[in-house]
Design a protein around this motif. Sequence first.
Motif, PDB file in Angstrom:
ATOM      1  N   ALA A 285      41.889 -13.960 -22.541  1.00 54.54           N
ATOM      2  CA  ALA A 285      40.910 -13.611 -23.323  1.00 54.54           C
ATOM      3  C   ALA A 285      39.602 -14.500 -23.066  1.00 54.54           C
ATOM      4  N   LEU A 286      40.044 -15.752 -22.806  1.00 55.73           N
ATOM      5  CA  LEU A 286      39.015 -16.860 -22.436  1.00 55.73           C
ATOM      6  C   LEU A 286      38.211 -16.362 -21.279  1.00 55.73           C
ATOM      7  N   PHE A 287      38.703 -16.036 -20.211  1.00 53.99           N
ATOM      8  CA  PHE A 287      38.102 -15.490 -19.062  1.00 53.99           C
ATOM      9  C   PHE A 287      37.048 -14.300 -19.287  1.00 53.99           C
ATOM     10  N   GLU A 288      37.743 -13.494 -20.148  1.00 55.89           N
ATOM     11  CA  GLU A 288      36.875 -12.299 -20.465  1.00 55.89           C
ATOM     12  C   GLU A 288      35.780 -12.720 -21.559  1.00 55.89           C
ATOM     13  N   VAL A 289      35.688 -13.710 -22.300  1.00 58.38           N
ATOM     14  CA  VAL A 289      34.728 -14.091 -22.763  1.00 58.38           C
ATOM     15  C   VAL A 289      33.677 -14.900 -22.048  1.00 58.38           C
ATOM     16  N   ARG A 290      34.140 -15.670 -21.123  1.00 57.90           N
ATOM     17  CA  ARG A 290      33.189 -16.356 -20.080  1.00 57.90           C
ATOM     18  C   ARG A 290      32.515 -15.522 -19.246  1.00 57.90           C
ATOM     19  N   ASP A 291      33.213 -14.352 -18.510  1.00 60.52           N
ATOM     20  CA  ASP A 291      32.871 -13.603 -17.508  1.00 60.52           C
ATOM     21  C   ASP A 291      32.203 -12.368 -17.687  1.00 60.52           C
ATOM     22  N   GLU A 292      32.747 -11.880 -19.011  1.00 64.24           N
ATOM     23  CA  GLU A 292      32.266 -10.571 -19.376  1.00 64.24           C
ATOM     24  C   GLU A 292      31.619 -10.435 -20.534  1.00 64.24           C
ATOM     25  N   LEU A 293      32.271 -10.735 -21.834  1.00 58.81           N
ATOM     26  CA  LEU A 293      31.784 -10.410 -23.135  1.00 58.81           C
ATOM     27  C   LEU A 293      30.405 -11.115 -23.336  1.00 58.81           C
ATOM     28  N   ALA A 294      30.482 -12.318 -23.165  1.00 59.88           N
ATOM     29  CA  ALA A 294      29.401 -13.234 -23.203  1.00 59.88           C
ATOM     30  C   ALA A 294      28.325 -12.943 -22.247  1.00 59.88           C
ATOM     31  N   VAL A 295      28.623 -12.486 -20.949  1.00 64.56           N
ATOM     32  CA  VAL A 295      27.392 -12.222 -19.850  1.00 64.56           C
ATOM     33  C   VAL A 295      26.708 -10.897 -20.604  1.00 64.56           C
TER      34      VAL A 295
END
Length: 485
Positions: A285-295
Amino acid sequence: MSVTTALNNALSGLTAASKAASMVSANIANANTEGYGVREMELSSASLGGQGAGVRVDGVSRSVDERVLADRRAADAAFANAATQASYYASVEAAIGLPGDAGSLSSELAKFDAALIEAASRPDSDARLSSAVAAADSLATTLRDLSDGIQAERLEAEKQIASQVDVLNTSLSQIEDLNKEIQRQVSNGNDALALMDQRQLLIDQVASIVPVNVVDRDFGQVALISDGGGVLLDGRAAEFVFEDVGAIVPDMTVEGGGLNYIEMNGNPVDTSTSINPLKGGSLEALFEVRDELAVSAQQDVDAVARDLIERFADPAIDPTLAPGDPGLFTDDGTAFDISTETGLAGRISINALVDPDQGGESWRLRAGLGATSPGEAGAGTILLSLSDALNDPRVTSSGSFSSVPRSASELASDFLSKIGTARQASDGEVAYTSAKWEALRTLELERGVDTDQELQKLLVIEDAYAANARVIQTVDEMLDLLLRI
Protein backbone atom coordinates in the motif's frame (compact mmCIF):
# COMPACT_ATOMS: atom_id res chain seq x y z
CA MET A 1 -0.12 -56.86 41.84
CA SER A 2 2.62 -56.55 44.43
CA VAL A 3 2.77 -53.85 47.07
CA THR A 4 5.87 -52.41 45.35
CA THR A 5 4.03 -52.15 42.02
CA ALA A 6 1.15 -50.36 43.69
CA LEU A 7 3.56 -47.94 45.30
CA ASN A 8 5.34 -47.23 41.97
CA ASN A 9 2.01 -46.68 40.22
CA ALA A 10 0.90 -44.19 42.85
CA LEU A 11 4.22 -42.33 42.73
CA SER A 12 3.99 -42.01 38.94
CA GLY A 13 0.46 -40.69 39.37
CA LEU A 14 1.66 -38.11 41.88
CA THR A 15 4.42 -37.03 39.50
CA ALA A 16 1.99 -36.70 36.60
CA ALA A 17 -0.49 -34.76 38.74
CA SER A 18 2.24 -32.38 39.94
CA LYS A 19 3.38 -31.67 36.38
CA ALA A 20 -0.22 -31.24 35.26
CA ALA A 21 -0.82 -28.68 38.04
CA SER A 22 2.29 -26.79 36.94
CA MET A 23 1.08 -26.80 33.33
CA VAL A 24 -2.40 -25.56 34.29
CA SER A 25 -0.94 -22.78 36.42
CA ALA A 26 1.22 -21.70 33.46
CA ASN A 27 -1.84 -21.61 31.20
CA ILE A 28 -3.82 -19.50 33.66
CA ALA A 29 -0.90 -17.14 34.28
CA ASN A 30 -0.46 -16.57 30.53
CA ALA A 31 -4.15 -16.25 29.65
CA ASN A 32 -3.56 -12.68 28.41
CA THR A 33 -0.06 -13.15 27.02
CA GLU A 34 0.21 -12.40 23.29
CA GLY A 35 1.49 -15.32 21.24
CA TYR A 36 1.04 -17.86 24.03
CA GLY A 37 -0.05 -21.33 22.91
CA VAL A 38 -2.10 -23.42 25.32
CA ARG A 39 -0.03 -26.17 26.96
CA GLU A 40 -1.47 -29.68 26.97
CA MET A 41 0.09 -32.68 28.71
CA GLU A 42 0.53 -35.90 26.76
CA LEU A 43 0.19 -39.05 28.90
CA SER A 44 0.40 -42.75 28.18
CA SER A 45 0.11 -45.93 30.18
CA ALA A 46 3.45 -47.32 31.35
CA SER A 47 4.05 -51.06 31.49
CA LEU A 48 6.77 -53.26 32.86
CA GLY A 49 6.99 -56.95 31.98
CA GLY A 50 3.53 -56.89 30.46
CA GLN A 51 2.00 -55.43 33.65
CA GLY A 52 0.79 -51.94 34.35
CA ALA A 53 3.47 -49.71 35.80
CA GLY A 54 1.61 -46.48 36.31
CA VAL A 55 1.41 -43.45 34.02
CA ARG A 56 4.13 -41.97 31.85
CA VAL A 57 4.41 -38.27 30.96
CA ASP A 58 5.34 -38.22 27.27
CA GLY A 59 5.68 -34.45 27.14
CA VAL A 60 3.86 -31.14 26.91
CA SER A 61 2.51 -29.93 23.57
CA ARG A 62 1.58 -26.44 22.39
CA SER A 63 -1.97 -26.10 21.07
CA VAL A 64 -2.81 -23.34 18.57
CA ASP A 65 -5.63 -23.26 16.02
CA GLU A 66 -3.43 -22.74 12.97
CA ARG A 67 -6.38 -22.15 10.63
CA VAL A 68 -7.81 -19.34 12.74
CA LEU A 69 -4.32 -17.92 13.28
CA ALA A 70 -3.65 -17.88 9.52
CA ASP A 71 -7.00 -16.17 8.83
CA ARG A 72 -6.34 -13.56 11.51
CA ARG A 73 -2.91 -12.82 10.04
CA ALA A 74 -4.46 -12.37 6.60
CA ALA A 75 -6.95 -9.96 8.16
CA ASP A 76 -4.03 -8.10 9.77
CA ALA A 77 -2.46 -7.55 6.36
CA ALA A 78 -5.73 -6.54 4.69
CA PHE A 79 -6.50 -4.03 7.44
CA ALA A 80 -2.99 -2.54 7.31
CA ASN A 81 -3.28 -2.19 3.53
CA ALA A 82 -6.69 -0.52 3.67
CA ALA A 83 -5.76 1.76 6.58
CA THR A 84 -2.65 3.00 4.75
CA GLN A 85 -4.67 3.99 1.69
CA ALA A 86 -7.46 5.53 3.79
CA SER A 87 -4.95 7.68 5.65
CA TYR A 88 -3.52 8.96 2.37
CA TYR A 89 -6.92 9.84 0.89
CA ALA A 90 -7.99 11.58 4.11
CA SER A 91 -4.83 13.72 4.05
CA VAL A 92 -5.30 14.76 0.41
CA GLU A 93 -8.99 15.49 0.93
CA ALA A 94 -8.12 17.70 3.91
CA ALA A 95 -5.50 19.50 1.80
CA ILE A 96 -8.07 20.25 -0.93
CA GLY A 97 -10.61 21.32 1.67
CA LEU A 98 -14.37 21.05 1.69
CA PRO A 99 -16.55 23.68 0.00
CA GLY A 100 -17.17 26.52 2.43
CA ASP A 101 -14.05 25.81 4.47
CA ALA A 102 -11.67 28.74 4.75
CA GLY A 103 -8.64 28.21 2.52
CA SER A 104 -10.18 25.35 0.52
CA LEU A 105 -9.68 25.26 -3.24
CA SER A 106 -13.37 25.86 -3.90
CA SER A 107 -13.48 28.78 -1.45
CA GLU A 108 -10.41 30.39 -2.99
CA LEU A 109 -11.95 30.14 -6.49
CA ALA A 110 -15.20 31.65 -5.21
CA LYS A 111 -13.29 34.43 -3.46
CA PHE A 112 -11.34 35.21 -6.64
CA ASP A 113 -14.52 35.26 -8.73
CA ALA A 114 -16.23 37.59 -6.25
CA ALA A 115 -13.19 39.88 -6.21
CA LEU A 116 -13.25 40.13 -10.03
CA ILE A 117 -16.97 41.00 -10.03
CA GLU A 118 -16.47 43.67 -7.34
CA ALA A 119 -13.55 45.15 -9.27
CA ALA A 120 -15.62 45.18 -12.48
CA SER A 121 -18.39 47.08 -10.70
CA ARG A 122 -15.88 49.79 -9.66
CA PRO A 123 -12.90 49.52 -12.03
CA ASP A 124 -11.66 52.89 -10.84
CA SER A 125 -11.16 51.59 -7.29
CA ASP A 126 -7.51 50.78 -6.57
CA ALA A 127 -8.57 48.93 -3.41
CA ARG A 128 -10.84 46.58 -5.36
CA LEU A 129 -8.20 45.96 -8.01
CA SER A 130 -5.67 45.18 -5.27
CA SER A 131 -8.17 42.81 -3.64
CA ALA A 132 -8.62 40.96 -6.95
CA VAL A 133 -4.84 40.63 -7.36
CA ALA A 134 -4.54 39.38 -3.77
CA ALA A 135 -7.33 36.82 -4.36
CA ALA A 136 -5.56 35.57 -7.50
CA ASP A 137 -2.30 35.26 -5.58
CA SER A 138 -4.05 33.42 -2.74
CA LEU A 139 -5.57 30.97 -5.26
CA ALA A 140 -2.15 30.29 -6.78
CA THR A 141 -0.71 29.77 -3.28
CA THR A 142 -3.48 27.27 -2.49
CA LEU A 143 -2.60 25.22 -5.57
CA ARG A 144 1.10 25.32 -4.70
CA ASP A 145 0.37 24.20 -1.14
CA LEU A 146 -1.83 21.39 -2.43
CA SER A 147 0.93 20.20 -4.73
CA ASP A 148 3.45 20.34 -1.88
CA GLY A 149 1.04 18.38 0.32
CA ILE A 150 0.72 15.59 -2.24
CA GLN A 151 4.51 15.35 -2.55
CA ALA A 152 4.77 15.33 1.24
CA GLU A 153 2.49 12.27 1.25
CA ARG A 154 4.82 10.57 -1.23
CA LEU A 155 7.84 11.38 0.93
CA GLU A 156 6.08 10.12 4.05
CA ALA A 157 5.29 6.87 2.25
CA GLU A 158 8.96 6.67 1.23
CA LYS A 159 10.08 7.01 4.86
CA GLN A 160 7.58 4.44 6.07
CA ILE A 161 8.74 1.99 3.40
CA ALA A 162 12.30 2.31 4.68
CA SER A 163 11.11 1.83 8.26
CA GLN A 164 9.02 -1.24 7.45
CA VAL A 165 11.85 -2.80 5.45
CA ASP A 166 14.05 -2.48 8.54
CA VAL A 167 11.36 -4.14 10.67
CA LEU A 168 10.94 -6.87 8.05
CA ASN A 169 14.66 -7.65 7.91
CA THR A 170 15.03 -7.63 11.70
CA SER A 171 11.97 -9.83 12.29
CA LEU A 172 12.95 -12.38 9.63
CA SER A 173 16.48 -12.58 11.02
CA GLN A 174 15.13 -13.17 14.53
CA ILE A 175 12.74 -15.85 13.27
CA GLU A 176 15.67 -17.54 11.54
CA ASP A 177 17.61 -17.53 14.83
CA LEU A 178 14.61 -18.88 16.74
CA ASN A 179 14.17 -21.63 14.14
CA LYS A 180 17.74 -22.77 14.74
CA GLU A 181 17.37 -22.68 18.52
CA ILE A 182 14.05 -24.55 18.39
CA GLN A 183 15.64 -27.21 16.19
CA ARG A 184 18.50 -27.55 18.68
CA GLN A 185 16.20 -27.86 21.68
CA VAL A 186 13.81 -30.31 20.01
CA SER A 187 16.71 -32.46 18.80
CA ASN A 188 18.02 -32.65 22.35
CA GLY A 189 14.61 -33.55 23.74
CA ASN A 190 14.13 -30.22 25.52
CA ASP A 191 11.09 -27.96 25.80
CA ALA A 192 11.06 -25.30 23.04
CA LEU A 193 7.48 -24.08 23.53
CA ALA A 194 8.41 -20.64 24.92
CA LEU A 195 10.61 -20.09 21.86
CA MET A 196 7.65 -20.96 19.63
CA ASP A 197 5.57 -18.33 21.46
CA GLN A 198 8.21 -15.71 20.67
CA ARG A 199 8.34 -16.83 17.05
CA GLN A 200 4.58 -16.48 16.68
CA LEU A 201 4.74 -12.84 17.74
CA LEU A 202 7.47 -12.12 15.21
CA ILE A 203 5.52 -13.84 12.43
CA ASP A 204 2.51 -11.69 13.35
CA GLN A 205 4.70 -8.62 12.94
CA VAL A 206 5.83 -9.73 9.49
CA ALA A 207 2.31 -10.69 8.42
CA SER A 208 0.90 -7.15 8.68
CA ILE A 209 3.69 -5.86 6.42
CA VAL A 210 3.67 -8.78 3.96
CA PRO A 211 0.97 -11.47 4.33
CA VAL A 212 2.57 -14.88 4.82
CA ASN A 213 1.72 -18.55 4.87
CA VAL A 214 3.45 -20.68 7.51
CA VAL A 215 4.75 -24.07 6.39
CA ASP A 216 5.96 -26.58 9.00
CA ARG A 217 9.44 -28.03 8.65
CA ASP A 218 11.29 -30.75 10.59
CA PHE A 219 12.17 -30.37 14.28
CA GLY A 220 9.71 -27.56 14.95
CA GLN A 221 11.05 -25.19 12.29
CA VAL A 222 8.82 -23.21 9.93
CA ALA A 223 9.11 -21.62 6.49
CA LEU A 224 7.37 -18.38 5.49
CA ILE A 225 5.93 -18.00 1.99
CA SER A 226 4.22 -14.75 1.01
CA ASP A 227 0.80 -14.67 -0.64
CA GLY A 228 2.58 -13.52 -3.78
CA GLY A 229 4.79 -16.62 -3.80
CA GLY A 230 7.96 -15.06 -2.41
CA VAL A 231 10.07 -17.20 -0.09
CA LEU A 232 10.66 -14.94 2.91
CA LEU A 233 12.21 -17.65 5.04
CA ASP A 234 13.12 -21.26 4.44
CA GLY A 235 16.23 -22.12 6.35
CA ARG A 236 17.68 -18.68 5.67
CA ALA A 237 15.81 -15.38 5.78
CA ALA A 238 15.38 -13.30 2.65
CA GLU A 239 17.21 -9.97 2.67
CA PHE A 240 15.46 -6.78 1.60
CA VAL A 241 17.24 -3.59 0.58
CA PHE A 242 15.62 -0.20 0.07
CA GLU A 243 17.36 3.16 -0.26
CA ASP A 244 15.06 6.07 0.49
CA VAL A 245 15.57 9.55 -0.91
CA GLY A 246 15.67 12.72 1.11
CA ALA A 247 13.14 14.67 -0.96
CA ILE A 248 10.54 13.95 -3.65
CA VAL A 249 9.37 16.28 -6.41
CA PRO A 250 6.53 15.60 -8.89
CA ASP A 251 8.67 14.39 -11.78
CA MET A 252 10.50 11.77 -9.70
CA THR A 253 9.44 8.21 -10.56
CA VAL A 254 10.85 4.71 -10.32
CA GLU A 255 10.84 4.37 -14.09
CA GLY A 256 12.76 7.62 -14.45
CA GLY A 257 15.38 6.55 -11.94
CA GLY A 258 14.56 9.23 -9.36
CA LEU A 259 13.08 6.71 -6.91
CA ASN A 260 14.19 3.21 -5.99
CA TYR A 261 12.68 -0.24 -6.19
CA ILE A 262 12.82 -2.52 -3.20
CA GLU A 263 15.26 -5.39 -3.69
CA MET A 264 14.69 -8.94 -2.45
CA ASN A 265 17.86 -11.00 -2.30
CA GLY A 266 19.49 -8.59 -4.74
CA ASN A 267 16.62 -8.63 -7.27
CA PRO A 268 14.42 -5.54 -7.80
CA VAL A 269 10.72 -6.06 -7.07
CA ASP A 270 8.14 -4.18 -9.13
CA THR A 271 5.26 -3.79 -6.69
CA SER A 272 2.93 -2.44 -9.39
CA THR A 273 2.65 -5.77 -11.22
CA SER A 274 0.24 -8.62 -10.54
CA ILE A 275 3.23 -10.92 -10.00
CA ASN A 276 4.33 -9.27 -6.80
CA PRO A 277 5.83 -11.26 -3.90
CA LEU A 278 5.02 -8.42 -1.48
CA LYS A 279 1.36 -7.90 -2.36
CA GLY A 280 -1.43 -7.55 0.16
CA GLY A 281 0.03 -5.81 3.21
CA SER A 282 0.99 -2.34 4.34
CA LEU A 283 4.25 -2.37 2.36
CA GLU A 284 2.45 -2.77 -0.97
CA ALA A 285 0.00 0.00 0.00
CA LEU A 286 2.87 2.39 0.72
CA PHE A 287 4.40 1.75 -2.69
CA GLU A 288 0.97 2.27 -4.24
CA VAL A 289 0.66 5.65 -2.50
CA ARG A 290 4.15 6.72 -3.58
CA ASP A 291 4.07 5.47 -7.18
CA GLU A 292 0.41 5.47 -8.22
CA LEU A 293 -2.18 7.21 -6.03
CA ALA A 294 -0.21 10.36 -5.27
CA VAL A 295 1.14 10.52 -8.83
CA SER A 296 -2.43 10.42 -10.17
CA ALA A 297 -3.51 13.14 -7.70
CA GLN A 298 -0.57 15.31 -8.79
CA GLN A 299 -1.57 14.90 -12.43
CA ASP A 300 -5.09 16.05 -11.58
CA VAL A 301 -4.03 19.09 -9.58
CA ASP A 302 -1.62 19.97 -12.40
CA ALA A 303 -4.57 19.71 -14.79
CA VAL A 304 -6.52 22.14 -12.58
CA ALA A 305 -3.56 24.57 -12.63
CA ARG A 306 -3.19 24.21 -16.39
CA ASP A 307 -6.90 24.87 -16.88
CA LEU A 308 -6.62 28.02 -14.80
CA ILE A 309 -3.57 29.29 -16.69
CA GLU A 310 -5.09 28.60 -20.12
CA ARG A 311 -8.37 30.35 -19.23
CA PHE A 312 -6.58 33.70 -18.82
CA ALA A 313 -3.93 33.39 -21.54
CA ASP A 314 -6.35 34.02 -24.42
CA PRO A 315 -5.77 37.35 -26.29
CA ALA A 316 -9.54 37.43 -26.89
CA ILE A 317 -9.94 38.09 -23.16
CA ASP A 318 -7.07 40.56 -22.87
CA PRO A 319 -6.37 42.25 -26.26
CA THR A 320 -3.09 43.65 -24.92
CA LEU A 321 -1.59 40.15 -24.79
CA ALA A 322 0.54 39.00 -27.72
CA PRO A 323 0.29 35.33 -28.78
CA GLY A 324 2.52 33.26 -26.47
CA ASP A 325 2.58 35.86 -23.69
CA PRO A 326 1.74 34.59 -20.19
CA GLY A 327 -1.66 35.61 -18.89
CA LEU A 328 -2.78 36.43 -15.37
CA PHE A 329 -1.47 33.07 -14.10
CA THR A 330 1.98 31.86 -15.12
CA ASP A 331 4.33 28.90 -14.83
CA ASP A 332 6.77 30.46 -12.37
CA GLY A 333 6.67 33.71 -14.30
CA THR A 334 6.71 32.26 -17.81
CA ALA A 335 4.12 31.09 -20.31
CA PHE A 336 2.86 27.54 -19.90
CA ASP A 337 4.66 24.84 -21.90
CA ILE A 338 2.78 21.56 -22.33
CA SER A 339 6.04 19.59 -22.16
CA THR A 340 6.61 20.73 -18.56
CA GLU A 341 3.13 20.18 -17.16
CA THR A 342 4.29 17.75 -14.46
CA GLY A 343 4.49 19.70 -11.22
CA LEU A 344 2.79 22.77 -12.71
CA ALA A 345 0.55 23.26 -9.67
CA GLY A 346 3.67 23.64 -7.53
CA ARG A 347 4.97 26.45 -9.78
CA ILE A 348 1.83 28.42 -10.63
CA SER A 349 2.03 32.11 -9.75
CA ILE A 350 0.40 35.39 -10.74
CA ASN A 351 1.94 37.55 -13.44
CA ALA A 352 4.51 39.95 -11.97
CA LEU A 353 3.01 42.76 -14.12
CA VAL A 354 -0.01 43.00 -11.80
CA ASP A 355 1.72 42.16 -8.53
CA PRO A 356 2.86 45.24 -6.57
CA ASP A 357 5.14 43.00 -4.49
CA GLN A 358 7.07 42.19 -7.67
CA GLY A 359 7.13 45.75 -8.99
CA GLY A 360 3.89 45.45 -10.97
CA GLU A 361 0.75 47.60 -11.01
CA SER A 362 -2.73 46.39 -10.08
CA TRP A 363 -4.31 48.75 -12.68
CA ARG A 364 -3.07 46.37 -15.40
CA LEU A 365 -5.81 44.00 -14.28
CA ARG A 366 -8.23 46.62 -15.63
CA ALA A 367 -6.28 48.02 -18.56
CA GLY A 368 -4.63 44.79 -19.70
CA LEU A 369 -1.34 43.08 -18.87
CA GLY A 370 0.37 44.60 -21.90
CA ALA A 371 -0.94 48.10 -21.30
CA THR A 372 1.62 50.90 -20.92
CA SER A 373 -0.70 53.27 -19.11
CA PRO A 374 -3.67 53.02 -16.71
CA GLY A 375 -6.09 54.06 -19.44
CA GLU A 376 -9.70 54.93 -18.73
CA ALA A 377 -10.45 54.45 -15.02
CA GLY A 378 -14.04 53.37 -15.61
CA ALA A 379 -13.29 50.63 -18.18
CA GLY A 380 -14.40 47.26 -16.83
CA THR A 381 -14.52 45.20 -20.04
CA ILE A 382 -11.38 43.16 -19.36
CA LEU A 383 -12.38 42.55 -15.73
CA LEU A 384 -15.77 41.20 -16.85
CA SER A 385 -14.01 39.03 -19.45
CA LEU A 386 -11.74 37.61 -16.74
CA SER A 387 -14.78 36.71 -14.62
CA ASP A 388 -16.51 35.14 -17.63
CA ALA A 389 -13.36 33.15 -18.43
CA LEU A 390 -13.36 31.72 -14.93
CA ASN A 391 -16.94 30.51 -15.30
CA ASP A 392 -17.01 29.48 -18.97
CA PRO A 393 -17.42 25.71 -19.48
CA ARG A 394 -14.37 24.22 -21.19
CA VAL A 395 -12.93 20.75 -21.63
CA THR A 396 -9.95 20.03 -19.42
CA SER A 397 -6.87 19.24 -21.48
CA SER A 398 -5.20 16.75 -19.11
CA GLY A 399 -5.59 14.75 -15.93
CA SER A 400 -8.02 11.90 -15.37
CA PHE A 401 -11.13 14.04 -15.85
CA SER A 402 -13.78 13.24 -18.43
CA SER A 403 -14.29 15.34 -21.56
CA VAL A 404 -17.37 17.09 -20.14
CA PRO A 405 -16.99 20.92 -20.30
CA ARG A 406 -16.65 22.50 -16.85
CA SER A 407 -16.14 25.87 -15.25
CA ALA A 408 -13.11 26.33 -13.01
CA SER A 409 -15.18 25.84 -9.87
CA GLU A 410 -16.85 22.70 -11.30
CA LEU A 411 -13.43 21.27 -12.13
CA ALA A 412 -12.26 21.87 -8.56
CA SER A 413 -15.45 20.23 -7.26
CA ASP A 414 -14.90 17.20 -9.48
CA PHE A 415 -11.32 16.90 -8.23
CA LEU A 416 -12.52 16.96 -4.63
CA SER A 417 -15.32 14.52 -5.48
CA LYS A 418 -12.86 12.01 -6.96
CA ILE A 419 -10.66 12.08 -3.87
CA GLY A 420 -13.67 12.05 -1.54
CA THR A 421 -15.23 9.05 -3.30
CA ALA A 422 -11.95 7.15 -3.07
CA ARG A 423 -11.64 8.11 0.60
CA GLN A 424 -15.15 6.85 1.35
CA ALA A 425 -14.44 3.58 -0.45
CA SER A 426 -11.20 3.11 1.48
CA ASP A 427 -12.98 3.94 4.76
CA GLY A 428 -15.52 1.26 3.92
CA GLU A 429 -12.71 -1.21 3.30
CA VAL A 430 -11.14 -0.25 6.62
CA ALA A 431 -14.45 -0.84 8.41
CA TYR A 432 -14.89 -4.22 6.72
CA THR A 433 -11.36 -5.47 7.34
CA SER A 434 -11.45 -4.15 10.90
CA ALA A 435 -14.69 -6.01 11.64
CA LYS A 436 -13.26 -9.17 10.09
CA TRP A 437 -10.10 -8.82 12.17
CA GLU A 438 -12.12 -8.30 15.35
CA ALA A 439 -14.20 -11.43 14.68
CA LEU A 440 -11.14 -13.56 13.96
CA ARG A 441 -9.26 -12.13 16.93
CA THR A 442 -12.19 -12.97 19.20
CA LEU A 443 -12.28 -16.49 17.80
CA GLU A 444 -8.53 -16.81 18.29
CA LEU A 445 -8.84 -15.77 21.93
CA GLU A 446 -11.70 -18.22 22.44
CA ARG A 447 -9.47 -21.00 21.12
CA GLY A 448 -6.72 -19.85 23.48
CA VAL A 449 -6.58 -20.27 27.24
CA ASP A 450 -10.02 -20.93 28.74
CA THR A 451 -9.53 -20.13 32.41
CA ASP A 452 -12.82 -21.78 33.42
CA GLN A 453 -11.79 -25.01 31.72
CA GLU A 454 -8.31 -24.81 33.25
CA LEU A 455 -9.82 -24.42 36.73
CA GLN A 456 -11.99 -27.48 36.10
CA LYS A 457 -8.85 -29.37 35.11
CA LEU A 458 -7.26 -28.24 38.35
CA LEU A 459 -10.09 -29.80 40.36
CA VAL A 460 -9.61 -33.09 38.52
CA ILE A 461 -5.86 -32.89 39.11
CA GLU A 462 -6.47 -32.24 42.80
CA ASP A 463 -8.71 -35.32 43.06
CA ALA A 464 -6.16 -37.47 41.22
CA TYR A 465 -3.35 -36.21 43.44
CA ALA A 466 -5.38 -36.96 46.58
CA ALA A 467 -6.30 -40.45 45.32
CA ASN A 468 -2.67 -41.34 44.51
CA ALA A 469 -1.58 -39.97 47.88
CA ARG A 470 -4.24 -42.14 49.53
CA VAL A 471 -2.84 -45.19 47.72
CA ILE A 472 0.64 -44.41 49.05
CA GLN A 473 -0.78 -43.95 52.55
CA THR A 474 -2.58 -47.29 52.32
CA VAL A 475 0.57 -49.07 51.12
CA ASP A 476 2.47 -47.49 54.01
CA GLU A 477 -0.12 -48.79 56.48
CA MET A 478 0.06 -52.26 54.93
CA LEU A 479 3.86 -52.30 55.22
CA ASP A 480 3.64 -51.17 58.85
CA LEU A 481 1.18 -53.96 59.56
CA LEU A 482 3.55 -56.53 58.01
CA LEU A 483 6.47 -55.25 60.04
CA ARG A 484 4.49 -55.59 63.27
CA ILE A 485 3.70 -59.26 62.63
